[in-house]
Design a protein around this motif. Sequence first.
Motif, short mmCIF file in Angstrom:
data_model
loop_
_atom_site.label_atom_id
_atom_site.label_comp_id
_atom_site.label_asym_id
_atom_site.label_seq_id
_atom_site.Cartn_x
_atom_site.Cartn_y
_atom_site.Cartn_z
N TYR A 162 0.83 -1.22 0.00
CA TYR A 162 0.00 0.00 0.00
C TYR A 162 0.86 1.26 0.00
N TRP A 163 1.94 1.24 0.78
CA TRP A 163 2.77 2.44 0.90
C TRP A 163 3.90 2.50 -0.11
N SER A 164 4.38 1.35 -0.59
CA SER A 164 5.56 1.37 -1.45
C SER A 164 5.29 1.02 -2.91
N HIS A 165 4.16 0.33 -3.20
CA HIS A 165 3.83 -0.10 -4.58
C HIS A 165 4.99 -0.86 -5.22
N ILE A 166 5.52 -1.83 -4.49
CA ILE A 166 6.71 -2.53 -4.99
C ILE A 166 6.38 -3.64 -5.99
N VAL A 167 5.11 -4.03 -6.07
CA VAL A 167 4.72 -5.09 -7.02
C VAL A 167 4.14 -4.43 -8.26
N PRO A 168 4.84 -4.51 -9.41
CA PRO A 168 4.37 -3.82 -10.62
C PRO A 168 3.35 -4.64 -11.39
N LEU A 169 2.54 -3.95 -12.19
CA LEU A 169 1.59 -4.58 -13.11
C LEU A 169 1.70 -3.91 -14.47
N ASP A 170 1.24 -4.60 -15.48
CA ASP A 170 1.19 -4.03 -16.83
C ASP A 170 -0.09 -3.22 -16.95
N ALA A 171 0.06 -1.89 -17.00
CA ALA A 171 -1.10 -1.01 -17.02
C ALA A 171 -1.96 -1.23 -18.26
N ALA A 172 -1.35 -1.66 -19.36
CA ALA A 172 -2.12 -1.90 -20.59
C ALA A 172 -3.10 -3.05 -20.42
N THR A 173 -2.79 -3.97 -19.52
CA THR A 173 -3.65 -5.13 -19.30
C THR A 173 -4.56 -4.95 -18.09
N TYR A 174 -4.00 -4.41 -17.00
CA TYR A 174 -4.72 -4.35 -15.74
C TYR A 174 -5.22 -2.95 -15.37
N TYR A 175 -4.96 -1.95 -16.22
CA TYR A 175 -5.42 -0.58 -16.02
C TYR A 175 -4.70 0.16 -14.89
N VAL A 176 -3.83 -0.52 -14.16
CA VAL A 176 -3.02 0.12 -13.12
C VAL A 176 -1.59 -0.43 -13.24
N ASN A 177 -0.62 0.35 -12.81
CA ASN A 177 0.78 -0.06 -12.96
C ASN A 177 1.38 -0.63 -11.68
N TYR A 178 0.55 -0.86 -10.68
CA TYR A 178 0.98 -1.50 -9.44
C TYR A 178 -0.22 -2.23 -8.83
N VAL A 179 0.04 -3.10 -7.87
CA VAL A 179 -1.04 -3.84 -7.22
C VAL A 179 -1.72 -2.92 -6.20
N PRO A 180 -2.98 -2.53 -6.44
CA PRO A 180 -3.67 -1.65 -5.50
C PRO A 180 -4.17 -2.43 -4.28
N ILE A 181 -4.16 -1.77 -3.14
CA ILE A 181 -4.55 -2.40 -1.88
C ILE A 181 -5.63 -1.56 -1.21
N ALA A 182 -6.62 -2.24 -0.64
CA ALA A 182 -7.62 -1.59 0.20
C ALA A 182 -7.74 -2.40 1.49
N PHE A 183 -8.25 -1.78 2.53
CA PHE A 183 -8.42 -2.46 3.81
C PHE A 183 -9.90 -2.42 4.21
#
Length: 406
Positions: A346-367
């Motif tokens: 949540y604070w560091s966004h260390i896990v990347p994603l392909d924004a072209a596929t997942y619409y975001v460039n990191y794994v979003p977190i909610a609590f």
Amino acid sequence: MRFETFIAQRLYFSQKGANRSSRPAVRVALAGIIIGVAVMIVTVCVVVGFKQTVTEKVVGFAAHMRIVNFDNNNTFELQPIAVTDSLLNALETLPHIEEANIFATKPGIIKTDDAFQGIVFKGTTYWDYFASNLIDGALPENENEILISHKLSTLLSVKTEQTLLCYFVGDQVRARKFHISGIYRTGFGEFDERFILGQVNVVRRLNGWEENQASGIELRVDNMRNLYEASDYVFFATANRFDEDGNAYYMETLEQLNSQIFSWLDLLDMNVIVIILLMLAVSGFNIVSGLIILILDSIQLIGTLKALGASNKQVRRVFITQGAMLIGKGMIWGNIIGLALCAIEYWSHIVPLDAATYYVNYVPIAFPIGWLLLLNIGTIAVSVLILLAPSAIVTKISPAKVMHFE
């Protein structure tokens, strides 16, 4: 304190829940519970965060719902409706409606010396979302200025302070030169590659509309959970009503406008259910095997308790309580590890994603506190119920046979 609880505590704390021979198996069972709980917590936090993030991006572009001309087809070349201040004020007074804004869209083509790109010009009066995603320049202040996405600026090799020539097709082809006032980036490639933003009056002039005409009205609600209730209020407020030109109103929600995206998001719920069931199955197997080992390792104690007059029910409670303590420890550590991993992401966004596929460039977190509490309560309930089956072994143990064996 009941004697079953007292004995269970003595067994758990004095021997760490197991004798030397069974201690490795109990540790494996504990590790299985910890991993299962941590994985379930991470899964829920990631999926809820992902759905919230993608939904926020869609809402930023298209609002929660919109009112358009009933005669429109599924294109961006929309027939106009007449919008009055009284209509906007009436809509904003409906329950759960935060604001109502007019918009107008017009398909076109951007051409540069080296490239061209099909786009949709969107005139809007809502700039909050784009202001929060602005990476260069400023918001448009007049009809000659536009806001483009970082993706378009890269494709067309342009930047702020430069001009773009746009062609719009109607009764005749019209060309307009725009000044790029700013560049935004949302990471939502499907929209970033398509839309440029400007003033509503640009579309009005291109289409020859009156000053009170627009493609429609965008409505934003106070909470996504209230969307369906709010849409009912809007529907009944606009159904069978006509503007001053005789055009009927038609209400659409963002889920109807972006059905493919939300159908995909709904599939994530099924993934969560499958993962939770698998983790419960793994944890349950570990719990059963660990408790069976504890019981078999304590046959002498079981025989002694029964010889002293303890009933099968009381002896079973001893081991169910001991198993519950093991589950409790696993739940605590599982929550700590799972929430810690989520907090790091949540604070560091260390896990990347392909924004072209997942619409975001990191794994979003909610609590989601409610879902996490429900997950923990459900896991504890299922785990305790699972303890009932292996504890039945106690009823098969005869004190006479145990003492004879000794």
